[in-house]
Design a protein around this motif. Structure first.
Motif, PDB file in Angstrom:
ATOM      1  N   ASN A 152      29.039 -14.119 -32.092  1.00  0.00           N
ATOM      2  CA  ASN A 152      28.886 -14.344 -30.653  1.00  0.00           C
ATOM      3  C   ASN A 152      27.539 -15.012 -30.370  1.00  0.00           C
ATOM      4  N   PRO A 153      27.319 -16.206 -30.924  1.00  0.00           N
ATOM      5  CA  PRO A 153      25.982 -16.813 -30.878  1.00  0.00           C
ATOM      6  C   PRO A 153      25.564 -17.237 -29.483  1.00  0.00           C
ATOM      7  N   THR A 154      24.253 -17.198 -29.267  1.00  0.00           N
ATOM      8  CA  THR A 154      23.680 -17.719 -28.033  1.00  0.00           C
ATOM      9  C   THR A 154      23.809 -19.238 -27.991  1.00  0.00           C
ATOM     10  N   LEU A 155      23.598 -19.862 -29.137  1.00  0.00           N
ATOM     11  CA  LEU A 155      23.630 -21.317 -29.247  1.00  0.00           C
ATOM     12  C   LEU A 155      24.151 -21.692 -30.621  1.00  0.00           C
ATOM     13  N   VAL A 156      25.021 -22.704 -30.660  1.00  0.00           N
ATOM     14  CA  VAL A 156      25.537 -23.230 -31.933  1.00  0.00           C
ATOM     15  C   VAL A 156      25.024 -24.653 -32.100  1.00  0.00           C
ATOM     16  N   ILE A 157      24.403 -24.907 -33.239  1.00  0.00           N
ATOM     17  CA  ILE A 157      23.910 -26.223 -33.595  1.00  0.00           C
ATOM     18  C   ILE A 157      24.639 -26.690 -34.846  1.00  0.00           C
ATOM     19  N   HIS A 158      25.465 -27.718 -34.720  1.00  0.00           N
ATOM     20  CA  HIS A 158      26.087 -28.345 -35.874  1.00  0.00           C
ATOM     21  C   HIS A 158      25.269 -29.581 -36.238  1.00  0.00           C
ATOM     22  N   ILE A 159      24.989 -29.749 -37.520  1.00  0.00           N
ATOM     23  CA  ILE A 159      24.204 -30.893 -37.989  1.00  0.00           C
ATOM     24  C   ILE A 159      25.050 -31.706 -38.966  1.00  0.00           C
ATOM     25  N   GLY A 160      25.013 -33.024 -38.810  1.00  0.00           N
ATOM     26  CA  GLY A 160      25.695 -33.934 -39.728  1.00  0.00           C
ATOM     27  C   GLY A 160      24.857 -35.172 -39.930  1.00  0.00           C
ATOM     28  N   VAL A 161      25.248 -35.987 -40.897  1.00  0.00           N
ATOM     29  CA  VAL A 161      24.517 -37.212 -41.216  1.00  0.00           C
ATOM     30  C   VAL A 161      25.290 -38.421 -40.693  1.00  0.00           C
ATOM     31  N   ALA A 162      24.572 -39.302 -39.998  1.00  0.00           N
ATOM     32  CA  ALA A 162      25.151 -40.567 -39.544  1.00  0.00           C
ATOM     33  C   ALA A 162      24.613 -41.677 -40.443  1.00  0.00           C
ATOM     34  N   LYS A 163      25.453 -42.145 -41.348  1.00  0.00           N
ATOM     35  CA  LYS A 163      25.044 -43.187 -42.278  1.00  0.00           C
ATOM     36  C   LYS A 163      24.606 -44.436 -41.520  1.00  0.00           C
ATOM     37  N   GLY A 164      23.457 -44.965 -41.909  1.00  0.00           N
ATOM     38  CA  GLY A 164      22.961 -46.188 -41.294  1.00  0.00           C
ATOM     39  C   GLY A 164      22.222 -45.993 -39.990  1.00  0.00           C
ATOM     40  N   ALA A 165      22.201 -44.788 -39.474  1.00  0.00           N
ATOM     41  CA  ALA A 165      21.503 -44.539 -38.208  1.00  0.00           C
ATOM     42  C   ALA A 165      19.997 -44.632 -38.411  1.00  0.00           C
ATOM     43  N   ARG A 166      19.302 -45.057 -37.369  1.00  0.00           N
ATOM     44  CA  ARG A 166      17.840 -45.105 -37.387  1.00  0.00           C
ATOM     45  C   ARG A 166      17.269 -44.285 -36.241  1.00  0.00           C
ATOM     46  N   GLU A 167      18.034 -43.297 -35.827  1.00  0.00           N
ATOM     47  CA  GLU A 167      17.588 -42.403 -34.778  1.00  0.00           C
ATOM     48  C   GLU A 167      18.343 -41.088 -34.902  1.00  0.00           C
ATOM     49  N   ILE A 168      17.794 -40.050 -34.289  1.00  0.00           N
ATOM     50  CA  ILE A 168      18.487 -38.772 -34.170  1.00  0.00           C
ATOM     51  C   ILE A 168      19.406 -38.876 -32.963  1.00  0.00           C
ATOM     52  N   ARG A 169      20.638 -38.406 -33.118  1.00  0.00           N
ATOM     53  CA  ARG A 169      21.623 -38.548 -32.056  1.00  0.00           C
ATOM     54  C   ARG A 169      22.129 -37.184 -31.590  1.00  0.00           C
ATOM     55  N   LEU A 170      21.987 -36.929 -30.314  1.00  0.00           N
ATOM     56  CA  LEU A 170      22.608 -35.750 -29.708  1.00  0.00           C
ATOM     57  C   LEU A 170      23.965 -36.184 -29.176  1.00  0.00           C
ATOM     58  N   GLU A 171      25.018 -35.635 -29.744  1.00  0.00           N
ATOM     59  CA  GLU A 171      26.369 -36.088 -29.405  1.00  0.00           C
ATOM     60  C   GLU A 171      26.856 -35.406 -28.123  1.00  0.00           C
ATOM     61  N   LYS A 172      27.417 -36.225 -27.258  1.00  0.00           N
ATOM     62  CA  LYS A 172      27.842 -35.739 -25.943  1.00  0.00           C
ATOM     63  C   LYS A 172      29.306 -35.313 -25.920  1.00  0.00           C
ATOM     64  N   TYR A 173      30.161 -36.049 -26.634  1.00  0.00           N
ATOM     65  CA  TYR A 173      31.606 -35.833 -26.561  1.00  0.00           C
ATOM     66  C   TYR A 173      32.214 -35.571 -27.941  1.00  0.00           C
ATOM     67  N   ALA A 174      33.398 -34.985 -27.920  1.00  0.00           N
ATOM     68  CA  ALA A 174      34.241 -34.900 -29.117  1.00  0.00           C
ATOM     69  C   ALA A 174      35.689 -35.069 -28.686  1.00  0.00           C
ATOM     70  N   CYS A 175      36.445 -35.786 -29.497  1.00  0.00           N
ATOM     71  CA  CYS A 175      37.852 -36.068 -29.208  1.00  0.00           C
ATOM     72  C   CYS A 175      38.764 -35.178 -30.044  1.00  0.00           C
ATOM     73  N   ASN A 176      39.935 -34.938 -29.508  1.00  0.00           N
ATOM     74  CA  ASN A 176      40.907 -34.088 -30.194  1.00  0.00           C
ATOM     75  C   ASN A 176      41.801 -34.870 -31.145  1.00  0.00           C
ATOM     76  N   THR A 177      41.931 -36.159 -30.962  1.00  0.00           N
ATOM     77  CA  THR A 177      42.890 -36.946 -31.735  1.00  0.00           C
ATOM     78  C   THR A 177      42.181 -38.058 -32.503  1.00  0.00           C
ATOM     79  N   GLY A 178      42.934 -38.691 -33.409  1.00  0.00           N
ATOM     80  CA  GLY A 178      42.423 -39.856 -34.123  1.00  0.00           C
ATOM     81  C   GLY A 178      41.780 -39.546 -35.455  1.00  0.00           C
ATOM     82  N   TYR A 179      42.040 -38.359 -36.004  1.00  0.00           N
ATOM     83  CA  TYR A 179      41.444 -37.979 -37.282  1.00  0.00           C
ATOM     84  C   TYR A 179      42.369 -38.423 -38.429  1.00  0.00           C
ATOM     85  N   CYS A 180      42.125 -39.644 -38.894  1.00  0.00           N
ATOM     86  CA  CYS A 180      43.009 -40.247 -39.900  1.00  0.00           C
ATOM     87  C   CYS A 180      42.303 -40.523 -41.220  1.00  0.00           C
TER      88      CYS A 180
END
Length: 233
Positions: free
Chosen positions: A71-99
């Motif tokens: 029952n966490p107060t806050l959940v932080i998921h961390i992943g790597v964005a290949k080729g990124a040159r900045e830290i990205r806080l992701e705003k959205y997530a989609c339910n479909t298109g996982y191919c």
């Protein structure tokens, strides 16, 4: 209710991903570990770390269990964005298109994260723009709010947690490690993100409250069965 909740110490659940292809030490997990083992925190926090395998099945099985267990107060998921040159806080997530296949060559059966008429897009209700602006003033690393989490395991895990509680979930994409982006400075940046995010997190749901996902085991199981979380093929 665990001892941290009884003493009002925030519980921070942090996940990073495990090995993937030729990457034996996933930077997301190395940074996650640093948040607990190397950094000093200026306020009492209960940091919980879990490594997630780069498979849809592991995300589907583990993420709901972690929410129920901690029952966490806050959940932080961390992943790597290949080729990124900045830290990205992701705003959205989609339910479909996982191919795209995971490391075991598996894809979700219908390309969905959750079936049963789940929303196509979910958005975190943590105010990322405010957090980003505050953190940007205190670090020398570039940090932005992103609207494309990549439609792979990163977005898949994000949708799972947003579906459970979008008021307490953030996904952070970090670049590959190099001279500019190190384990230490990335961990320090995420620490600042956590501090800022906690300012906007309301009271955590009370265990056994009506309609809460933490009512008791048989109802919890029933609720997550009702989500009809996708089987894998």
């Amino acid at each position: 209710m665990n001892s941290s909740q009884r003493s009002n110490i925030p519980i921070i659940l942090i996940t990073g991903f495990g090995p993937f292809r030729s990457v034996l030490n996933n930077p997301s997990w190395e940074v996650a570990k640093a948040l607990k083992t190397f950094l000093e925190w200026t306020r009492p926090l209960h940091i919980i770390l879990h490594q997630i395998q780069v498979t849809y099945d592991d995300v589907t099985k583990q993420v709901p269990d972690y929410w129920i267990q901690y029952n966490p107060t806050l959940v932080i998921h961390i992943g790597v964005a290949k080729g990124a040159r900045e830290i990205r806080l992701e705003k959205y997530a989609c339910n479909t298109g996982y191919c795209h296949a995971d490391k075991n060559g598996i894809v979700p059966e219908t390309g969905q994260c959750i079936k049963n008429n789940a929303p196509n897009v979910l958005m975190t209700h943590v105010p990322l723009n405010d957090i980003c602006a505050c953190v940007r003033r205190r670090i020398n690393l570039p940090i932005v709010v992103s609207e494309n989490a990549g439609r792979y395991l990163c977005e898949y895990i994000y949708y799972q947690s947003l579906f459970i509680d979008s008021n307490r979930t953030i996904f952070i994409h970090i670049p590959d490690l190099d001279k500019s982006f190190t384990i230490e400075n990335l961990a320090e940046t995420i620490q600042l993100i956590i501090y800022e995010a906690l300012r906007f997190i309301g009271p955590i749901p009370i265990v056994n409250q009506h309609e809460n996902y933490l009512i008791h085991s048989n109802i919890v199981t029933h609720k997550f069965e009702k989500l009809n979380i996708n089987t894998l093929s």
